[in-house]
Design an enzyme around this catalytic site. Structure first.
Site, mmCIF file in Angstrom:
data_model
loop_
_atom_site.group_PDB
_atom_site.id
_atom_site.type_symbol
_atom_site.label_atom_id
_atom_site.label_comp_id
_atom_site.label_asym_id
_atom_site.label_seq_id
_atom_site.Cartn_x
_atom_site.Cartn_y
_atom_site.Cartn_z
ATOM 1 N N ASP A 243 9.646 5.219 -3.320
ATOM 2 C CA ASP A 243 8.562 4.235 -3.390
ATOM 3 C C ASP A 243 7.997 4.094 -1.974
ATOM 4 O O ASP A 243 8.565 4.590 -0.995
ATOM 5 C CB ASP A 243 9.033 2.891 -3.959
ATOM 6 C CG ASP A 243 7.844 2.071 -4.490
ATOM 7 O OD1 ASP A 243 6.688 2.420 -4.187
ATOM 8 O OD2 ASP A 243 8.067 1.068 -5.196
HETATM 9 C C1 BGC Z 1 4.897 0.075 -5.651
HETATM 10 C C2 BGC Z 1 4.843 1.225 -6.637
HETATM 11 C C3 BGC Z 1 3.555 1.975 -6.479
HETATM 12 C C4 BGC Z 1 3.455 2.449 -5.063
HETATM 13 C C5 BGC Z 1 2.237 3.290 -4.794
HETATM 14 C C6 BGC Z 1 4.555 0.507 -4.249
HETATM 15 O O1 BGC Z 1 4.380 -0.577 -3.404
HETATM 16 O O2 BGC Z 1 6.178 -0.502 -5.692
HETATM 17 O O3 BGC Z 1 5.002 0.747 -7.942
HETATM 18 O O4 BGC Z 1 3.505 3.028 -7.391
HETATM 19 O O5 BGC Z 1 3.407 1.327 -4.210
HETATM 20 O O6 BGC Z 1 1.094 2.556 -4.840
#
Ligand code: BGC
Length: 736
Positions: free
Chosen positions: A262
């Protein structure tokens, strides 16, 4: 490209080039108006921009084509760039938020929605969506509840696999589809106290029985990527958790695709106190098998040295790079780096009538009717007042519809004028109150209201409330109150809206006028006295582009409501985490009589106020007693048919969702009071009945036993079939 050619390509790449395939940089480093969905203080060098294998947050056919062209020209091996985006519940045509989709109890709705999202996003140059979120949610304080399809592993598994199928289609070479990424592995929804990014402490059996199944279903459906979660699991951050990623994800679940961290999760292992620096974090993530580093300098800055120093083997690196190259290859990017991106196609498909039609149908099916006293709905008055900050609000999507266009959303007012305006009913509209008290309601929000503005709004609203025969109050959480980093300890609607509700109740002569309350929300709420003071109460979630239309379709009675709660609504935030499939305890609260020394709260019921699986329609259904085809089930190919007859005893055609729950009466580990094992929707016209049956076989009775494996145990079971999780309509059988 053939696998042998990919191998040749890999062999020809420099160490730096290989490492950079594992580096993802934010789209705003390429394009100014790209989405920003995480923290980053990093500015990538030109070299990194030339070599990074993927980016996120860029969409738009023109932009994607130009970026790909530029990138490939500058890349030493002309390897295409992967473009990823959070297409969570809509690209341009925005569907109900995942929680709303969960409320449909209809995987076809999720699948069709995902197909459309893929079609629109791929036409705008997107290759991968970071969806679906398969996290189990049981704590309404957590803001990301809005992104899940609910609190039940079985329902989530069905919805998640349907979404994966919808996004990916049968072949990724098909340009109208995108690769799907299951997230956030694992157990992100178990964050302590519902606070985002927090630690998760879970026993292995709860992890395996409750939290892992939905991810597993998504992987079984063929999801090409998995994303690590931000949380620790029993003390170990996911991005460095070898057991979780290698033993469980890769070996047990047989996941062969790309594992991406993530946003900044690898670097955050330093903050957690799990790695002493970014270099160590990079090594730990590589050892856990994390292929792509999203938006930190960890891999880019350290992997080459780690390989040169022999701390990370080149073989491990090559395996990760190969997985990324294979994904690019499976998407057909080596043959056509622009893939589905096309301005014409995007104009043709995005927000087209057909897509809006499907979204509208999804909205109708997602709405959950919690009260309908005296069958006040559908609307029947000739004088209808629509009051509240949601009466004419465009922001009815969730904060994760990042590529959506709020001005294209249909508001309640717009839909009411269109669908009721032509008739003989007179309609009036008033905002009634500000959405929020002040900016503290959404952390760093921008809104600051003053008392005077609320006063003026209220006066105008009360005037039309006095005039009306039916008042539709449109209330709810602000868009900024659910989503990432939006945990709340107060899960009531914002204070100015509650004040509006109270004021409207006070001026309303209830014998003469009816009050219908609509709630727009991204999580279960403590609804205070709203249910008992409203004649009808409709949960609308974050309905998206066609929200106004879909809601008016049911308010007018053109369609009956059929949604069911995918999450338990509490009496009080103090009950959270709350879920229907709890354990009985050694001292369950007796239904009547003595309650002292039992498992209870002094000041609140144990049960949900509105239980999982609950939702009313405009008709009534009679469900017969459960019939079992036999009382004993053996472990071989055998099965029991459990059935009921359902009859529409109301006045209009409607859809009911029959739910099968099973209780294992005694096990080598205690078992939940009941668990959902199947659901089936039936649509019946008045007076008609149908038989609904479920097959119960031994595999459905397995759990993570004292032997630390999934197996069934002989003994007594109870099968329940009903219209919500509180049903007692049941029959017993035995596994022999
Ligand atoms: C979130 C994810 C997301 C990623 C990309 C993160 O902050 O937890 O769910 O897919 O950002 O945008």
């Amino acid at each position: 490209m053939k696998k042998s050619d990919l191998k040749k390509l890999l062999a020809d790449m420099s160490l730096e080039e290989k490492v950079m395939q594992l580096v993802q940089i934010p789209g705003y480093e390429f394009e100014q108006d790209a989405a920003v969905t995480g923290l980053s203080d990093k500015k990538s060098s030109d070299k990194v921009k030339r070599l990074a294998g993927s980016t996120l947050g860029v969409w738009g056919a023109d932009k994607a084509i130009a970026l790909q062209k530029r990138y490939m020209e500058n890349h030493p091996h002309h390897i295409p760039l992967l473009l990823m985006l959070d297409v969570i519940h809509g690209h341009k045509t925005v569907f109900p938020c995942p929680l709303g989709q969960g409320a449909t109890f209809d995987p076809e709705v999720a699948k069709k929605g995902a197909e459309i999202q893929a079609k629109e996003a791929s036409a705008e140059g997107v290759h991968v969506t970071f969806s679906p979120m398969a996290d189990l949610v049981r704590d309404a304080r957590w803001g990301r509840v809005v992104e899940s399809t609910g609190e039940d592993k079985y329902l989530n598994g069905k919805m998640v696999s349907a979404m994966v199928e919808g996004y990916q289609g049968t072949s990724l070479k098909d340009k109208g589809h995108v690769a799907s990424c299951i997230k956030h592995f694992a157990a992100y929804g178990g964050a302590e106290a519902g606070r985002d990014y927090n630690d998760v402490e879970l026993s292995e059996h709860t992890l395996r029985e409750q939290y892992l199944p939905a991810y597993k279903e998504g992987i079984k459906a063929g999801a090409r990527l998995v994303m690590t979660s931000f949380n620790t699991l029993n003390g170990i951050p996911s991005s460095g958790n070898k057991w979780l990623m290698k033993d469980i994800l890769r070996k047990e679940m047989k996941f062969k695709g790309v594992l991406i961290s993530d946003w900044a999760a690898i670097a955050e292992m330093v903050n957690w106190g799990f790695a002493k620096d970014m270099k160590e974090a990079s090594r730990l993530a590589m050892e856990a098998g994390v292929d792509i580093d999203m938006c930190t300098g960890c891999y880019g800055g350290n992997l080459q040295n780690l390989v040169k120093e022999g701390k990370v083997s080149e073989k491990l690196l090559d395996e990760a790079v190969m997985r990324v190259l294979e994904l690019k290859n499976d998407l057909g990017l080596f043959e056509d780096p622009y893939r589905g991106a096309s301005v014409e196609k995007s104009l043709e498909v995005c927000l087209c009538d057909e897509h809006r039609k499907v979204a509208r149908d999804a909205v109708r099916k997602s709405l959950v009717l919690l009260e309908n006293m005296g069958s006040v709905l559908p609307l029947s008055s000739k004088k209808i007042a629509f009051i509240g900050p949601y009466a004419d609000e465009k922001k009815i999507h969730s904060s994760w519809a990042i590529s959506g266009e709020p001005d294209k959303n249909v508001t309640i007012k717009e839909a009411a004028k269109e669908l009721l305006g032509a008739g003989d009913a007179e309609l009036k509209f008033a905002k009634g109150s500000n959405m929020l008290l002040d900016k503290t309601d959404i952390g760093s929000g921008v809104f600051e209201a003053d008392d005077d503005s609320n006063k003026e709004l209220l006066e105008e609203a009360l005037d039309i409330a006095k005039w009306a025969g039916e008042i539709v109050l449109c209330l709810g959480e602000d868009i900024g109150q659910s989503g990432e980093s939006t945990s709340r300890v107060d899960i009531r609607i914002p204070a100015p809206q509650k004040a509006l509700f109270d004021a409207v109740c006070n001026v309303t002569d209830r014998s003469k006028k009816k009050l219908i309350t609509l709630i727009f929300n991204g999580r279960p709420l403590d609804l205070e006295d709203i249910p008992q003071k409203s004649d009808a109460l409709l949960i609308c979630w974050r309905p998206g582009t066609e929200g106004g239309h879909g809601i008016l379709d049911v308010l007018t009675g053109a369609y009956s409501t059929s949604g069911k709660l995918p999450v338990s609504f509490p009496w009080s935030v103090g009950q959270e985490p709350l879920h229907y499939d709890h354990y009985n305890t050694g001292r369950p609260k007796p239904k009547e009589g003595q309650t002292i020394f039992s498992s209870r709260y002094l000041d609140c019921p144990n049960e949900a106020r509105f239980p999982f699986g609950f939702g009313l329609g405009y008709s009534e259904f009679e469900v017969s007693a459960v019939k079992l085809s036999k009382k004993k089930l053996s472990k071989d190919e055998d099965f029991i048919e459990a059935s009921v007859t359902v009859k529409n005893i109301g006045k209009v055609e409607a859809t009911e969702t029959l739910q099968l729950y099973i209780r294992d009466v005694a096990g080598s580990r205690v078992r939940p009071v009941k668990e959902l094992k199947g659901f089936e929707k039936v649509t019946l016209s008045p007076g008609k009945s149908a038989k609904v049956s479920f097959r119960i076989d031994e595999t459905m009775l397995r759990f993570f036993t004292i032997n630390n494996k999934f197996e069934s145990e002989e003994g007594k079971f109870v099968a329940f079939i009903g219209t919500d999780s509180k049903t007692n309509n049941s029959a017993e059988f035995e596994l022999v």
